[in-house]
Every structure is written in C-alpha cells, then in structure tokens.
Design an enzyme around this catalytic site. Structure first.
Site, PDB file in Angstrom:
ATOM      1  N   ASP A 117      17.806  -3.224  14.190  1.00 51.28           N
ATOM      2  CA  ASP A 117      18.617  -2.442  13.253  1.00 51.28           C
ATOM      3  C   ASP A 117      17.757  -1.823  12.155  1.00 51.28           C
ATOM      4  O   ASP A 117      17.904  -0.654  11.799  1.00 51.28           O
ATOM      5  CB  ASP A 117      19.681  -3.331  12.610  1.00 51.28           C
ATOM      6  CG  ASP A 117      20.787  -3.726  13.567  1.00 51.28           C
ATOM      7  OD1 ASP A 117      21.182  -2.884  14.381  1.00 51.28           O
ATOM      8  OD2 ASP A 117      21.241  -4.878  13.499  1.00 51.28           O
ATOM      9  N   ASN A 118      16.867  -2.638  11.584  1.00 49.79           N
ATOM     10  CA  ASN A 118      16.030  -2.144  10.496  1.00 49.79           C
ATOM     11  C   ASN A 118      15.070  -1.069  10.971  1.00 49.79           C
ATOM     12  O   ASN A 118      14.775  -0.121  10.234  1.00 49.79           O
ATOM     13  CB  ASN A 118      15.251  -3.303   9.863  1.00 49.79           C
ATOM     14  CG  ASN A 118      16.129  -4.175   8.994  1.00 49.79           C
ATOM     15  OD1 ASN A 118      17.133  -3.718   8.450  1.00 49.79           O
ATOM     16  ND2 ASN A 118      15.766  -5.436   8.856  1.00 49.79           N
TER      17      ASN A 118
END
Length: 412
Positions: free
Chosen positions: A175-176
């Site tokens: 996600d990051n």
C-alpha cells in the site's frame, strides 16, 4: 530559511479507505496541501482495521489510522443521497486533486468517474488507486496489498525459503509503495496544471506495483534455468557473498557483496579464511556460483564462531556491505532511525506515547513537517460545510436527513 511548505495552497479531496490512497493523501498533507478526508457516516473502515493486528482503535489512540491520516480534516457525507452528492461536488469544485480507491464501477455508478468529473471540473486531477488495473476481467476484483501486491504481484512466493511456507506479509507494505507512486504522479500532474490549467488522471495498481518492485528479477527470470529460479534456499544462493548467515549469538546478518571479484580478498581476510582466495572453486564469481552450496557452508561455519558485534567490527573495518537483520523492535531502538527523523513520537490524549514513521522523502528548506493528529470522525463537517456556503440551519437539516454526519464515535 524559507519554511513555506511545498504544496501550500493545493486543495485535496480524499474519498478512500484503509491504507494506499490515504497514505498518498497524508504525504500531500505533510507537504502543505489542505486535505479534506470524505468519509461515509460510518467512517473509513481503516479506523477499526487495527483490531486485526491487536492495536488500539479508540478515538483517543489509534496508531494504524493515525499513520495514514495525520494532518487531514474529516467530513462525513452520504454520497448516495442527492444532497450529499451535491455537497461532494462542491468540495470537488474547490479542489485541485481528488484521491480515491473506490472501485471503477462504483465510481461510474456514483458519477465520480474521471470522464464525468472532467466535464464538470476540467482542472481537477484525479488520483486513483486500483487493485489490478483498468483492464481485464479482474479490473473490479477486490484487492488488498496482501492479495494483489504480495500474492499475485510476485512478492510473497519467490521470497520464501525454498521448500517452506510463504512469508507472512507486513500490512501496508505494498500500500505504501503504491501510495508514494501515486503521490509522484499527482505532483507531476500539478506541474501540468500549473502550465496548462488542465487536470489529469493518474492510476496506480497494487498488482502493477508488486511486479514493478520485482522488476529486476522479473527481467532476469527469462534467462534462468529451472534450478536457478526463485524461490531459492539460502544454503545454495546465486552468490555465497549475497546471503544471510547466523551468528554465534543467534543474530542473523545479511551480506551483500555485488562485486565478488573485487571484495573476495578483504572478505576472506575478515572471516579468517585466506585459504579460500586461491581455491579454484571460489576464486571468482563464476566458480563460486557453481560451488555455492559448499562455499556457503564454509562461510556459515565461520560466522557461527563469533557474535554479531564481533562481525560488526570486522566487516566495518573491511568496508563490506552487511547489516544485522533487524526486527521492528530493533528499529524502535535504532539510533540511526531517530537521528535521521525516520521515526517520531506522538502523544495521545489519553497520556500514551506512540511512534509514527515519517515519509522517506525530505525537503531541505521545508524541514520536518508539522504533525497534526488524525481527525476524529466528522470532526470538521460543520466547518467545511460552512466554507462551502451552507448555513447552520441547512447543516442541521442535512444531518437530520442523514446526508451528512457530524463528529461521532465509530462503533467497533
């Protein structure tokens, strides 16, 4: 020193949940953008997903939500009602950027797809996090970083020890990555807008991000024989000098010597095995690769004779690339992390102290961004609605009609 933030004056509307898109909006907020997080009346599910990882999910202390939602405002809107949709459009009209991870089919159904918004707001930049991309039969399949990034993206399987079970993914890892990629695309689009006045659509998928993060190995795989393809076992690596080894005290270290022929001599001297230098099995990288299992066993036997601190001293003196394989506990106590502002403390209203990780992108003149706590659910509804031109009476009526919501406690 000019401390003006890089994105001062940029207005961002965020309609997203969980981690990837919110992490993008958090970065934009840290860089000075005014970010309005638009939540349903029930709130972003990211407010409670910390319960899956045994962390607090209270309004007073919610570290997993805090991590990706600091420095934002929160407004609750029921976009399925006509008046709620009208309020959302008013926010978008005043915004430079719209960040979302809502599935494409749902966006189109709600009139929030790029083609519709482009007609209404030609200068709007739309940043969209996807699971699997815009095309193909899985374009609207549910996707998290565990599934789209780690599993299908080719990160989980190849990285496990050969013959063992897959690794346990770290929540938010993919996600990051995707969030920062989207941030970069949005900043490029802001440059375009500054020159032309026109908006743009940027998409980043978790699946593509996973494949991209493994791009060197994806390219290499075409040329590897079946026995050389990943997953591999650390007992027979491609190169014995790019591998992990266990020290006497149980600590694991990782060695990464990419220039084998250049550093073979100092490495062998450091481990006290100068006899390996002239051994025809190991005297260059080609020979060492052909006898990797044998050389790995020799190195492991030597590494197991001393504690990590001993190897730390020896390998530093030899200027070799190596590191202790750290746990997250180790990182919390790593002076290098604190001295470089990788970590920062956050103090919660209940008196507890937590730790958040700062963005890895730093600006010399702007300095370390100010950290404002993540907003409570709907904390800024009234203020944002008044800024849009709604009267107190209209705001009260919209709340009664459940088109918007005010500050409230999210039930878990």
């Amino acid at each position: 020193m000019d401390t003006k933030k890089i994105l001062d004056g940029v207005k961002v509307a965020e309609l997203s949940t969980f981690v990837a898109a919110p992490s993008c909006a958090r970065t934009l907020a840290e860089w000075g953008a005014d970010v309005i997080k638009i939540e349903s009346l029930k709130g972003d599910a990211g407010r409670v997903f910390g319960q899956n990882y045994k962390t607090p999910t209270e309004e007073e202390e919610n570290p997993l939500f805090e991590t990706n939602n600091a420095n934002k405002k929160s407004i609750c809107i029921n976009i399925k009602t006509p008046k709620g949709k009208e309020a959302l459009y008013k926010i978008l009209e005043k915004s430079d950027v719209f960040v979302t991870n809502v599935r494409s089919a749902s966006l189109k159904k709600e009139g929030l797809d790029y083609e519709t918004l482009k007609q209404k707001f030609p200068g709007l930049i739309c940043g969209h996090i996807l699971g699997y991309g815009e095309n193909g039969k899985d374009r609207d399949k549910a996707g998290f970083d565990y599934t789209a990034y780690f599993a299908r993206g080719g990160v989980m399987g190849p990285l496990m020890e050969k013959g063992s079970s897959p690794i346990n993914p770290a929540v938010g890892f993919g996600d990051n990555q995707a969030g920062l990629f989207l941030t970069a695309g949005i900043c490029a689009a802001l440059y375009k807008k500054a020159k032309t006045g026109m908006g743009e659509r940027i998409t980043v998928s978790l699946y593509h991000t996973g494949v991209y993060d493994s791009d060197l190995m994806v390219a290499a795989t075409k040329y590897l024989s079946d026995k050389d393809k990943w997953p591999m076992t650390r007992t027979a690596p491609s190169s014995p000098l790019i591998n992990s080894y266990k020290c006497k005290d149980g600590i694991w270290l990782e060695i990464c010597i990419q220039e084998y022929n250049r550093y073979l001599v100092p490495f062998c001297k450091a481990i006290g095995r100068e006899d390996l230098i002239a051994n025809e099995k190991f005297d260059n990288v080609t020979h060492a690769s052909a006898h990797a299992q044998e050389m790995t066993a020799i190195i492991q036997d030597e590494i197991a004779k001393k504690d990590f601190n001993d190897w730390n001293t020896r390998f530093r003196a030899a200027d070799l690339a190596f590191e202790k394989i750290q746990s997250w506990d180790d990182i919390l106590n790593d002076p290098q992390a604190w001295e470089n502002d990788i970590l920062r403390e956050i103090h919660y209203e209940n008196g507890h102290t937590g730790v958040l990780v700062n963005s890895p992108i730093k600006f010399q003149d702007m300095g370390l961004p100010e950290l404002k706590p993540a907003p409570r659910l709907g904390a800024d509804t009234d203020a944002v609605m008044k800024d849009l031109g709604y009267s107190e009476e209209e705001i009260t009526q919209l709340k009664l009609e459940k088109s918007i919501g005010g500050m409230q406690r999210l039930k878990v």
